[in-house]
Design an enzyme around this catalytic site. Sequence first.
Site, PDB file in Angstrom:
ATOM      1  N   PRO A  16       0.440  -1.294  -0.002  1.00  0.00           N
ATOM      2  CA  PRO A  16      -0.251  -0.479  -0.411  1.00  0.00           C
ATOM      3  C   PRO A  16       0.966   0.745   0.300  1.00  0.00           C
ATOM      4  O   PRO A  16       1.934   1.365   0.877  1.00  0.00           O
ATOM      5  CB  PRO A  16      -0.844  -0.258   1.339  1.00  0.00           C
ATOM      6  CG  PRO A  16       0.288  -1.027   2.370  1.00  0.00           C
ATOM      7  CD  PRO A  16       0.491  -1.799   1.447  1.00  0.00           C
ATOM      8  N   ASN A  17       0.486   2.355  -0.701  1.00  0.00           N
ATOM      9  CA  ASN A  17       0.416   3.699  -0.633  1.00  0.00           C
ATOM     10  C   ASN A  17       1.999   3.466  -1.719  1.00  0.00           C
ATOM     11  O   ASN A  17       2.726   4.445  -1.718  1.00  0.00           O
ATOM     12  CB  ASN A  17       1.098   4.056   0.373  1.00  0.00           C
ATOM     13  CG  ASN A  17      -0.456   4.882   1.541  1.00  0.00           C
ATOM     14  OD1 ASN A  17      -1.259   4.943   0.771  1.00  0.00           O
ATOM     15  ND2 ASN A  17      -0.224   3.781   2.715  1.00  0.00           N
ATOM     16  N   ARG A  24       5.390  11.112  -2.365  1.00  0.00           N
ATOM     17  CA  ARG A  24       4.793  10.260  -1.136  1.00  0.00           C
ATOM     18  C   ARG A  24       6.530  11.030  -0.390  1.00  0.00           C
ATOM     19  O   ARG A  24       6.979  10.069  -0.284  1.00  0.00           O
ATOM     20  CB  ARG A  24       4.513   9.333  -0.685  1.00  0.00           C
ATOM     21  CG  ARG A  24       4.436   8.786   0.315  1.00  0.00           C
ATOM     22  CD  ARG A  24       4.245   7.409   0.460  1.00  0.00           C
ATOM     23  NE  ARG A  24       3.938   6.691   1.899  1.00  0.00           N
ATOM     24  CZ  ARG A  24       4.632   5.111   2.598  1.00  0.00           C
ATOM     25  NH1 ARG A  24       4.380   4.076   0.981  1.00  0.00           N
ATOM     26  NH2 ARG A  24       3.922   4.644   3.408  1.00  0.00           N
ATOM     27  N   TYR A  29      10.971   9.013   1.235  1.00  0.00           N
ATOM     28  CA  TYR A  29      11.041   7.437   0.648  1.00  0.00           C
ATOM     29  C   TYR A  29      11.674   8.193  -0.535  1.00  0.00           C
ATOM     30  O   TYR A  29      11.753   7.159  -1.963  1.00  0.00           O
ATOM     31  CB  TYR A  29       9.517   7.627  -0.227  1.00  0.00           C
ATOM     32  CG  TYR A  29       9.287   6.594   1.135  1.00  0.00           C
ATOM     33  CD1 TYR A  29       9.677   5.509   1.629  1.00  0.00           C
ATOM     34  CD2 TYR A  29       7.864   7.147   1.760  1.00  0.00           C
ATOM     35  CE1 TYR A  29       8.861   4.952   2.989  1.00  0.00           C
ATOM     36  CE2 TYR A  29       7.450   6.871   3.082  1.00  0.00           C
ATOM     37  CZ  TYR A  29       7.489   5.447   3.671  1.00  0.00           C
ATOM     38  OH  TYR A  29       7.229   5.006   4.759  1.00  0.00           O
ATOM     39  N   ASN A  80       7.808  -5.969  -1.113  1.00  0.00           N
ATOM     40  CA  ASN A  80       7.823  -3.891   0.046  1.00  0.00           C
ATOM     41  C   ASN A  80       6.195  -4.270   0.212  1.00  0.00           C
ATOM     42  O   ASN A  80       5.926  -3.787  -1.023  1.00  0.00           O
ATOM     43  CB  ASN A  80       8.209  -2.846  -0.878  1.00  0.00           C
ATOM     44  CG  ASN A  80       8.475  -2.464  -0.384  1.00  0.00           C
ATOM     45  OD1 ASN A  80       8.198  -2.369   1.213  1.00  0.00           O
ATOM     46  ND2 ASN A  80       9.186  -1.156   0.093  1.00  0.00           N
ATOM     47  N   ALA A  83       3.455  -0.575   4.808  1.00  0.00           N
ATOM     48  CA  ALA A  83       2.533  -1.299   5.744  1.00  0.00           C
ATOM     49  C   ALA A  83       2.115  -2.163   6.342  1.00  0.00           C
ATOM     50  O   ALA A  83       2.720  -2.766   7.745  1.00  0.00           O
ATOM     51  CB  ALA A  83       1.862  -0.314   6.606  1.00  0.00           C
ATOM     52  N   GLU A 104      12.673  -9.744   1.117  1.00  0.00           N
ATOM     53  CA  GLU A 104      12.232  -8.280   2.002  1.00  0.00           C
ATOM     54  C   GLU A 104      12.744  -7.148   1.845  1.00  0.00           C
ATOM     55  O   GLU A 104      13.321  -7.685   1.973  1.00  0.00           O
ATOM     56  CB  GLU A 104      11.699  -8.221   3.738  1.00  0.00           C
ATOM     57  CG  GLU A 104      10.651  -7.263   4.253  1.00  0.00           C
ATOM     58  CD  GLU A 104      10.493  -7.476   5.823  1.00  0.00           C
ATOM     59  OE1 GLU A 104      10.538  -8.596   6.044  1.00  0.00           O
ATOM     60  OE2 GLU A 104      10.593  -6.620   6.305  1.00  0.00           O
ATOM     61  N   HIS A 106      12.939  -2.715   1.792  1.00  0.00           N
ATOM     62  CA  HIS A 106      12.332  -1.793   2.432  1.00  0.00           C
ATOM     63  C   HIS A 106      13.458  -0.417   1.927  1.00  0.00           C
ATOM     64  O   HIS A 106      14.061  -0.492   1.909  1.00  0.00           O
ATOM     65  CB  HIS A 106      12.057  -1.034   3.621  1.00  0.00           C
ATOM     66  CG  HIS A 106      11.250  -2.082   4.627  1.00  0.00           C
ATOM     67  ND1 HIS A 106       9.527  -2.234   4.308  1.00  0.00           N
ATOM     68  CD2 HIS A 106      11.542  -3.386   5.398  1.00  0.00           C
ATOM     69  CE1 HIS A 106       9.246  -3.215   5.177  1.00  0.00           C
ATOM     70  NE2 HIS A 106      10.410  -3.775   5.232  1.00  0.00           N
ATOM     71  N   ARG A 113      13.256   4.404  12.545  1.00  0.00           N
ATOM     72  CA  ARG A 113      12.325   5.104  12.930  1.00  0.00           C
ATOM     73  C   ARG A 113      11.667   4.771  13.614  1.00  0.00           C
ATOM     74  O   ARG A 113      11.567   4.516  14.373  1.00  0.00           O
ATOM     75  CB  ARG A 113      11.743   4.721  11.091  1.00  0.00           C
ATOM     76  CG  ARG A 113      12.267   5.593   9.641  1.00  0.00           C
ATOM     77  CD  ARG A 113      11.708   5.003   9.100  1.00  0.00           C
ATOM     78  NE  ARG A 113      10.332   5.558   8.598  1.00  0.00           N
ATOM     79  CZ  ARG A 113       9.157   5.738   7.682  1.00  0.00           C
ATOM     80  NH1 ARG A 113       9.502   4.426   6.765  1.00  0.00           N
ATOM     81  NH2 ARG A 113       8.671   6.236   7.538  1.00  0.00           N
TER      82      ARG A 113
HETATM   83  C1  DQA Z   1       8.213   1.274   4.150  1.00  0.00           C
HETATM   84  C2  DQA Z   1       8.362   1.210   4.917  1.00  0.00           C
HETATM   85  C3  DQA Z   1       7.153   1.020   5.592  1.00  0.00           C
HETATM   86  O1  DQA Z   1       6.979   1.118   7.114  1.00  0.00           O
HETATM   87  C4  DQA Z   1       6.426   1.718   5.559  1.00  0.00           C
HETATM   88  O2  DQA Z   1       4.843   1.992   6.212  1.00  0.00           O
HETATM   89  C5  DQA Z   1       4.914   1.803   3.707  1.00  0.00           C
HETATM   90  C6  DQA Z   1       7.073   2.524   3.377  1.00  0.00           C
HETATM   91  C7  DQA Z   1       9.423   1.311   2.824  1.00  0.00           C
HETATM   92  O3  DQA Z   1       9.842   0.627   1.728  1.00  0.00           O
HETATM   93  O4  DQA Z   1      10.702   1.829   3.918  1.00  0.00           O
HETATM   94  O5  DQA Z   1       5.010   2.320   2.957  1.00  0.00           O
HETATM   95  O6  DQA Z   1       7.631  -0.041   3.110  1.00  0.00           O
END
Ligand code: DQA
Length: 161
Positions: A16-17, A24, A29, A80, A83, A104, A106, A113
């Site tokens: 998501p997002n 964003r 990011y 990735n 959240a 995984e 990020h 964080r």
């Molecule tokens: C994320 C880190 C997550 O905590 C966050 O909710 C994201 C992006 C990252 O790529 O740094 O949406 O996965």
Amino acid sequence: MAPESEKVRIAVLHGPNLNLLGQREPEIYGSLTLGDIDARLREEAASLGVEVETFQSNVEGLLVDRIQEAAPRVSGFLVNAGAYTHTSVALRDALAGVGRPFVEVHLSNVQAREPFRHESLLAPKAVGAIMGFGVDSYVLGLRGLVAHVRRVEAAPSAPAS
Ligand code: DQA
């Protein structure tokens, strides 16, 4: 495991997002869009001699559906989960359940964080995790996953008992 003679194929999942990348929270990011990241991954895949397919969803169940649907045709997943990393038993169960290795990734260093980002429900089931390097987290994750898949696929299988 992918059939012999076929190219290794990896499914990339963005949670998501991540569709909002570029606009964003760029201070966290970066300025690349999701399209830029996917293009960089396709480039890296070509140089590794593998294929990638990419998928983004804001919906947990659609990510679960995609894991189940893609598993028979791929050798592994690069994930990735955004959240959902910190909340989703369903994604953990799906990834654990399909019998494919996953890495995984990020963009940000989630360990540096907020405390709620420090836990990953996925990481205990992953081959490994890479974070904090922006787009390079994906690139390094893809390299690690492909090396893992090739090692496993080259290993002699256990004799039938
Ligand atoms: C994320 C880190 C997550 O905590 C966050 O909710 C994201 C992006 C990252 O790529 O740094 O949406 O996965």
